[in-house]
Design an enzyme around this catalytic site. Sequence first.
Site, PDB file in Angstrom:
ATOM      1  N   LYS A 163     -67.054 -50.124  25.093  1.00 32.70           N
ATOM      2  CA  LYS A 163     -66.855 -51.582  25.011  1.00 32.70           C
ATOM      3  C   LYS A 163     -68.196 -52.292  25.032  1.00 32.70           C
ATOM      4  O   LYS A 163     -69.193 -51.792  25.599  1.00 32.70           O
ATOM      5  CB  LYS A 163     -65.962 -52.104  26.158  1.00 32.70           C
ATOM      6  CG  LYS A 163     -66.531 -51.988  27.588  1.00 32.70           C
ATOM      7  CD  LYS A 163     -67.484 -53.095  28.011  1.00 32.70           C
ATOM      8  CE  LYS A 163     -68.097 -52.833  29.386  1.00 32.70           C
ATOM      9  NZ  LYS A 163     -69.331 -53.571  29.646  1.00 32.70           N
ATOM     10  N   ASP A 173     -62.871 -52.069  34.257  1.00 37.78           N
ATOM     11  CA  ASP A 173     -62.896 -51.982  32.788  1.00 37.78           C
ATOM     12  C   ASP A 173     -61.875 -50.987  32.240  1.00 37.78           C
ATOM     13  O   ASP A 173     -61.738 -50.862  31.013  1.00 37.78           O
ATOM     14  CB  ASP A 173     -64.287 -51.531  32.300  1.00 37.78           C
ATOM     15  CG  ASP A 173     -65.380 -52.553  32.588  1.00 37.78           C
ATOM     16  OD1 ASP A 173     -65.060 -53.742  32.776  1.00 37.78           O
ATOM     17  OD2 ASP A 173     -66.563 -52.145  32.617  1.00 37.78           O
TER      18      ASP A 173
HETATM   19  P1  ATP Z   1     -69.786 -49.913  33.986  1.00 39.12           P
HETATM   20  O1  ATP Z   1     -68.369 -49.716  33.533  1.00 39.12           O
HETATM   21  O2  ATP Z   1     -69.917 -49.957  35.476  1.00 39.12           O
HETATM   22  O3  ATP Z   1     -70.533 -50.969  33.237  1.00 39.12           O
HETATM   23  P2  ATP Z   1     -71.506 -48.073  32.647  1.00 39.12           P
HETATM   24  O4  ATP Z   1     -70.922 -48.075  31.308  1.00 39.12           O
HETATM   25  O5  ATP Z   1     -72.795 -48.806  32.846  1.00 39.12           O
HETATM   26  O6  ATP Z   1     -70.465 -48.535  33.690  1.00 39.12           O
HETATM   27  P3  ATP Z   1     -70.828 -45.330  33.042  1.00 39.12           P
HETATM   28  O7  ATP Z   1     -71.269 -44.499  31.887  1.00 39.12           O
HETATM   29  O8  ATP Z   1     -69.381 -45.637  33.154  1.00 39.12           O
HETATM   30  O9  ATP Z   1     -71.724 -46.634  33.106  1.00 39.12           O
HETATM   31  O10 ATP Z   1     -71.339 -44.579  34.356  1.00 39.12           O
HETATM   32  C1  ATP Z   1     -71.584 -45.197  35.590  1.00 39.12           C
HETATM   33  C2  ATP Z   1     -71.739 -44.094  36.633  1.00 39.12           C
HETATM   34  O11 ATP Z   1     -70.456 -43.519  36.859  1.00 39.12           O
HETATM   35  C3  ATP Z   1     -72.612 -42.936  36.171  1.00 39.12           C
HETATM   36  O12 ATP Z   1     -73.936 -43.125  36.538  1.00 39.12           O
HETATM   37  C4  ATP Z   1     -71.983 -41.732  36.844  1.00 39.12           C
HETATM   38  O13 ATP Z   1     -72.636 -41.457  38.062  1.00 39.12           O
HETATM   39  C5  ATP Z   1     -70.556 -42.148  37.194  1.00 39.12           C
HETATM   40  N1  ATP Z   1     -69.470 -41.432  36.454  1.00 39.12           N
HETATM   41  C6  ATP Z   1     -68.338 -40.953  36.982  1.00 39.12           C
HETATM   42  N2  ATP Z   1     -67.543 -40.422  36.036  1.00 39.12           N
HETATM   43  C7  ATP Z   1     -68.180 -40.561  34.873  1.00 39.12           C
HETATM   44  C8  ATP Z   1     -67.850 -40.222  33.533  1.00 39.12           C
HETATM   45  N3  ATP Z   1     -66.695 -39.595  33.218  1.00 39.12           N
HETATM   46  N4  ATP Z   1     -68.715 -40.561  32.572  1.00 39.12           N
HETATM   47  C9  ATP Z   1     -69.868 -41.211  32.886  1.00 39.12           C
HETATM   48  N5  ATP Z   1     -70.241 -41.528  34.149  1.00 39.12           N
HETATM   49  C10 ATP Z   1     -69.402 -41.230  35.135  1.00 39.12           C
END
Ligand code: ATP
Length: 323
Positions: free
Chosen positions: A10, A156
């Site tokens: 997203k 989200d």
């Molecule tokens: P947000 O939805 O908080 O904006 P983001 O997109 O910035 O998140 P994500 O890739 O969702 O970041 O990852 C955030 C943290 O979640 C990672 O640093 C990791 O430690 C943890 N995590 C747990 N499960 C997963 C997963 N399946 N994929 C990625 N990260 C994960």
Amino acid sequence: MSTTVRAAAKINLHLGVGAPREDGFHPLDTVYQAISLYDDVTVSTASSTPSSTASSTPNSTVSSTVAEDSLSVSGSSYVDVAGVPTDATNIALRALDEARCGGAHLVEIAKQIPVAGGMAGGSADAAAALLAHDRLHDLRQPDDVLLAQAARLGSDVPFSLVGGTARGRGRGEVVEPIVDHGTWWWVVVPAAVGLSTPEVYRHFDRLHPDAPAQPAEPTELLAALARGEPVRLARALHNDLQEAAVDLRPELGDLIDRGEAGGALRGMVSGSGPTCVFLCDSQEGSAEVLAALSASYDVVLSAVGPVAGAHVVDMHQVGTGLR
Ligand code: ATP
């Protein structure tokens, strides 16, 4: 038996953030769009062989066994798979715990969505795991049950199920599809090192101790989406977290300037960053922006939105060859 579900990254076309509520969460008024960068999540019953249908080019795989479930992660070359936990804290395993109807599972995640990139990759994996579990066991739960499970997992996650273009309120988990008559061309530049979402919110609080209780509304943006007008949409894009993200990563300001100088209608930080996205006037325009940014950045991707929410791409009955 195994089921593979694909879920999209997203971006936030509008991210209005209010002052923290008593429960510590920030009230949001946001407009999400699902764009064509995907994670594929395959969930198998533990007695069957995991499927080998993941579509992205793996750069490495890490795996572990937690209680009865096991999880492995692979990803495109730019994806920091080492940043994804493989223990019970992985949100895909938490989703199985939320949904579980019994038995152990094997989970394979093939990631294209940058980790800690502000593109809700973990949320996409959670939504995909929820749907895969539902279809694997032929539960066919109603949408509102899946959406409630999703909201318990993260702000989200409901949007990752719904996809398209949608407004999110509350913590972002109250999702309502909105009219979008555009096909929007994006260039996406992930960063090598992610940003922690809580850290960006803490910095937002430092920068805006007087933030209003009610987040900014996306009135003009909704009109631009309904009319499908790129220049108008470019002007209306809004991200209250951008200042905090750029303050923590000053190089993002330079990246945004370069993308706009390279022909993008507008560049912005995606959600809490550090991924930056660039709205382009057409598919041809996005190719030009991609070429311009590729001169300075190693990983530059193109994507289109809106795309569908989490959906089944493969069901495989191991041992019978039936699909
Ligand atoms: P947000 O939805 O908080 O904006 P983001 O997109 O910035 O998140 P994500 O890739 O969702 O970041 O990852 C955030 C943290 O979640 C990672 O640093 C990791 O430690 C943890 N995590 C747990 N499960 C997963 C997963 N399946 N994929 C990625 N990260 C994960």
